[in-house]
Design an enzyme around this catalytic site. Structure first.
Site, PDB file in Angstrom:
ATOM      1  N   LYS A 168       0.852  -1.212   0.000  1.00 18.38           N
ATOM      2  CA  LYS A 168       0.000   0.000   0.000  1.00 18.38           C
ATOM      3  C   LYS A 168       0.879   1.250   0.000  1.00 18.38           C
ATOM      4  CE  LYS A 168      -1.731   1.613   4.115  1.00 18.38           C
ATOM      5  NZ  LYS A 168      -1.402   3.034   4.289  1.00 18.38           N
ATOM      6  N   ARG A 178      -4.606   9.263   4.742  1.00 20.42           N
ATOM      7  CA  ARG A 178      -3.462  10.147   4.942  1.00 20.42           C
ATOM      8  C   ARG A 178      -2.686  10.328   3.622  1.00 20.42           C
ATOM      9  NH1 ARG A 178      -0.593  13.822   8.227  1.00 20.42           N
ATOM     10  NH2 ARG A 178       1.599  13.545   7.828  1.00 20.42           N
ATOM     11  N   CYS A 190      -5.172   6.962   9.920  1.00 20.44           N
ATOM     12  CA  CYS A 190      -5.369   6.275  11.198  1.00 20.44           C
ATOM     13  C   CYS A 190      -5.325   7.240  12.377  1.00 20.44           C
ATOM     14  CB  CYS A 190      -4.256   5.252  11.402  1.00 20.44           C
ATOM     15  SG  CYS A 190      -4.533   3.741  10.481  1.00 20.44           S
ATOM     16  N   PRO A 241       1.401  15.995  11.883  1.00 18.43           N
ATOM     17  CA  PRO A 241       1.559  17.306  11.259  1.00 18.43           C
ATOM     18  C   PRO A 241       2.130  17.199   9.849  1.00 18.43           C
ATOM     19  CG  PRO A 241       3.208  16.999  12.973  1.00 18.43           C
ATOM     20  CD  PRO A 241       2.329  15.790  13.004  1.00 18.43           C
ATOM     21  N   ASP A 262       4.151  19.880   8.733  1.00 19.33           N
ATOM     22  CA  ASP A 262       5.042  21.042   8.675  1.00 19.33           C
ATOM     23  C   ASP A 262       6.245  20.811   7.754  1.00 19.33           C
ATOM     24  OD1 ASP A 262       5.661  19.230  10.974  1.00 19.33           O
ATOM     25  OD2 ASP A 262       7.476  20.440  11.029  1.00 19.33           O
ATOM     26  N   ARG A 268      -8.315  -1.363   5.211  1.00 19.81           N
ATOM     27  CA  ARG A 268      -7.640  -0.257   4.518  1.00 19.81           C
ATOM     28  C   ARG A 268      -6.268  -0.694   4.006  1.00 19.81           C
ATOM     29  NH1 ARG A 268      -6.709   4.000   8.297  1.00 19.81           N
ATOM     30  NH2 ARG A 268      -5.325   4.484   6.585  1.00 19.81           N
TER      31      ARG A 268
HETATM   32  C1  UD1 Z   1       4.337   6.746   6.232  1.00 22.40           C
HETATM   33  C2  UD1 Z   1       3.554   5.465   6.053  1.00 22.40           C
HETATM   34  C3  UD1 Z   1       3.080   4.950   7.420  1.00 22.40           C
HETATM   35  C4  UD1 Z   1       4.272   4.829   8.373  1.00 22.40           C
HETATM   36  C5  UD1 Z   1       5.075   6.123   8.420  1.00 22.40           C
HETATM   37  C6  UD1 Z   1       6.360   6.001   9.229  1.00 22.40           C
HETATM   38  C7  UD1 Z   1       2.566   5.799   3.886  1.00 22.40           C
HETATM   39  C8  UD1 Z   1       1.342   6.025   3.074  1.00 22.40           C
HETATM   40  N1  UD1 Z   1       2.412   5.752   5.209  1.00 22.40           N
HETATM   41  O1  UD1 Z   1       3.445   7.703   6.796  1.00 22.40           O
HETATM   42  O2  UD1 Z   1       2.487   3.678   7.242  1.00 22.40           O
HETATM   43  O3  UD1 Z   1       3.798   4.538   9.675  1.00 22.40           O
HETATM   44  O4  UD1 Z   1       5.447   6.525   7.082  1.00 22.40           O
HETATM   45  O5  UD1 Z   1       7.165   4.991   8.727  1.00 22.40           O
HETATM   46  O6  UD1 Z   1       3.635   5.616   3.338  1.00 22.40           O
HETATM   47  N2  UD1 Z   1       6.012  14.362  10.859  1.00 22.40           N
HETATM   48  C9  UD1 Z   1       6.048  15.681  11.231  1.00 22.40           C
HETATM   49  N3  UD1 Z   1       5.858  16.624  10.258  1.00 22.40           N
HETATM   50  C10 UD1 Z   1       5.645  16.299   8.957  1.00 22.40           C
HETATM   51  C11 UD1 Z   1       5.603  14.934   8.594  1.00 22.40           C
HETATM   52  C12 UD1 Z   1       5.794  13.981   9.564  1.00 22.40           C
HETATM   53  O7  UD1 Z   1       6.235  15.999  12.400  1.00 22.40           O
HETATM   54  O8  UD1 Z   1       5.491  17.199   8.124  1.00 22.40           O
HETATM   55  C13 UD1 Z   1       6.218  13.320  11.879  1.00 22.40           C
HETATM   56  C14 UD1 Z   1       4.981  12.437  12.075  1.00 22.40           C
HETATM   57  O9  UD1 Z   1       4.080  13.004  12.982  1.00 22.40           O
HETATM   58  C15 UD1 Z   1       5.609  11.175  12.622  1.00 22.40           C
HETATM   59  C16 UD1 Z   1       6.933  11.100  11.867  1.00 22.40           C
HETATM   60  O10 UD1 Z   1       7.204  12.418  11.423  1.00 22.40           O
HETATM   61  O11 UD1 Z   1       5.885  11.316  13.991  1.00 22.40           O
HETATM   62  C17 UD1 Z   1       6.925  10.134  10.702  1.00 22.40           C
HETATM   63  O12 UD1 Z   1       5.936  10.520   9.787  1.00 22.40           O
HETATM   64  P1  UD1 Z   1       6.083  10.247   8.229  1.00 22.40           P
HETATM   65  O13 UD1 Z   1       7.365   9.542   7.967  1.00 22.40           O
HETATM   66  O14 UD1 Z   1       5.810  11.510   7.505  1.00 22.40           O
HETATM   67  O15 UD1 Z   1       4.874   9.253   7.999  1.00 22.40           O
HETATM   68  P2  UD1 Z   1       3.837   9.252   6.812  1.00 22.40           P
HETATM   69  O16 UD1 Z   1       4.520   9.598   5.543  1.00 22.40           O
HETATM   70  O17 UD1 Z   1       2.610   9.983   7.210  1.00 22.40           O
END
Ligand code: UD1
Length: 413
Positions: free
Chosen positions: A21, A90, A114, A120, A122, A394
């Site tokens: 996915k 997401r 989820c 965030p 940011d 999902r």
């Molecule tokens: C992706 C995966 C998800 C996995 C996650 C971490 C997909 C569709 N989903 O989610 O299954 O659990 O990677 O391996 O690929 N964060 C910030 N600011 C941002 C972006 C992220 O603070 O702008 C933080 C998030 O809150 C979290 C961490 O960074 O604590 C990791 O998030 P991120 O790697 O971005 O996860 P996703 O891409 O949402």
């Protein structure tokens, strides 16, 4: 819908893994970068992918999904993502980079996904701003304007989604973009390889520091989605919970190194090029200390599985530290407690003492936590009913059928 599991059956046989996915979603998002045909093989027909397809169709892409192949072509007719679909996953935020690169504007409702804590954006936004994109926010919708231009940007954290968005944004940006501290998850690397197939010029594939030399135009491409490493870990966990011997095929063992390293001293595991054989005769006593962190360290998406395995371990202590998503521990710990688990959560750490669990009515509050409850149910004494199975669907394709084919007593009602 519920899964009803009668625990205590051992699992035996062979099962194959489908495409990830977390790989299909960014590839679909990247298909926006060209009007030519993109052909993706090994796509699982699961809710999140279905919703991403509907989102892109709503915005104008022509998409045909036959068996496990998705063909995408044509241009967008609308750069405003529909709220009712964007809220469902997401991954909808992954279209930001490619839509901006190709069309110079997007209205993007804040994404869903989820209930695993604050998520965030940011880093996505800060990265886009450093590429010259102007970002406003009104009524829960991000209003982004301007074609991204080349920049040097250091991500404050290696976010998977932000890396993927910035890569797509840079693919069509004039001159050289340098991205530092990028995520290196296998799904990010797959996106990089896919972009190269589309004609992008990328150096440092699979590493934290990437250079993208923007091109004027990208073309169509064909790509095999990589195997789902989390589904692979789920099948392996099912065998550990149930006992028996299973072989998981069409997977990539090297993508599960941290998970297999955790299990290796405790079980008989044989790795092949595209398969993993697991034999569990005696239940492991504990799993030591497990700490989640970005790839190649222990993945947060496999943390709930270990929590279940630790809860049913043979009497020993396991400590699990969740560093990415704050609510991931508490939801599932509360549900496992209903089955008799001994888990104490303090901040982002769970202290687990393994013991025999019994069947109970529990609820899947998130995708991975829900699958982990199924794993616990396979071992528990008596009947476990897992409610809110929609959350599991999902990301899993016919989980109950797959487990039943190995000998589990599980039905979907
Ligand atoms: C992706 C995966 C998800 C996995 C996650 C971490 C997909 C569709 N989903 O989610 O299954 O659990 O990677 O391996 O690929 N964060 C910030 N600011 C941002 C972006 C992220 O603070 O702008 C933080 C998030 O809150 C979290 C961490 O960074 O604590 C990791 O998030 P991120 O790697 O971005 O996860 P996703 O891409 O949402």
């Amino acid at each position: 819908m519920d899964y009803i599991i009668n625990g205590g059956r051992s699992l035996n046989g062979e099962i194959s893994v489908y495409g990830a996915k977390n790989c299909v979603l960014p590839l679909l998002a990247a298909s926006v970068l060209t009007d030519e045909e993109v052909v993706l093989h090994n796509c699982p027909k699961i809710t999140d992918v279905d919703n991403m397809v509907r989102l892109l169709q709503y915005m104008g892409k022509q998409i045909v999904w036959q068996d496990d192949t998705i063909c995408v072509c044509g241009s967008l007719t609308n750069t405003a993502a529909p709220q009712h679909l964007a809220k469902l996953l997401r991954g909808s935020n992954l279209i930001m980079g490619s839509v901006l690169a190709k069309y110079g504007q997007i209205n993007l409702p804040l994404p869903g996904g989820c209930a695993i804590g604050k998520r965030p954006m940011d880093i996505h936004l800060d990265g886009m701003a450093s590429m010259g994109v102007q970002i406003d926010f009104a009524d829960d919708v991000l209003l982004c304007r301007g074609k991204p231009f080349a920049t040097t940007y250091v991500l404050r954290f290696p976010s998977v989604g932000a890396t993927e968005n910035l890569l797509c944004a840079a693919a069509l940006a004039e001159y050289e973009t340098v991205l530092c501290n990028c995520a290196t998850e296998p799904e990010v690397e797959a996106l990089e390889r896919f972009l190269v197939k589309m004609g992008a010029r990328i150096e440092g594939i699979g590493t934290p520091n990437i250079k993208v030399n923007g091109v004027n135009k990208l073309h169509g491409a064909e790509f095999d989605v990589i195997p789902d490493r989390i589904v692979t870990a789920t099948y392996i966990s099912a065998a550990v919970a149930s006992g028996g011997e299973i072989t998981v095929t069409k997977c990539n063992p090297s993508h599960l190194r941290a998970f297999l390293n955790m299990l290796n001293p405790r079980l008989e595991i044989t790795e092949y090029q595209n398969a993993i054989k697991v034999k569990r005769s005696r239940m492991p006593v504990s799993y030591g200390k497990v700490i989640t962190a970005p790839y190649p360290f222990f993945p947060t998406d496999m943390q709930s599985l270990v929590l279940s395995l630790a809860a049913i371990a043979d009497g020993g202590d396991t400590q699990i530290c969740e560093n990415l998503f704050e609510n991931r521990l508490t939801h599932i710990a509360d549900e496992l407690a209903l089955m008799g688990a001994d888990i104490k959560v303090d901040g982002n750490t769970a202290y687990v003492v393994g013991r025999k669990l019994y069947g109970a009515d529990v609820a899947a509050y998130d995708l991975r936590g829900g699958a982990a409850l199924v794993i616990a149910g396979l071992n528990a004494q008596g009947i476990t009913t897992v409610k809110n199975v929609e959350n599991i669907c999902r990301g899993y394709l016919n989980l109950s059928d797959s487990l039943r084919s190995l000998g589990a007593d599980i039905v979907f009602k």
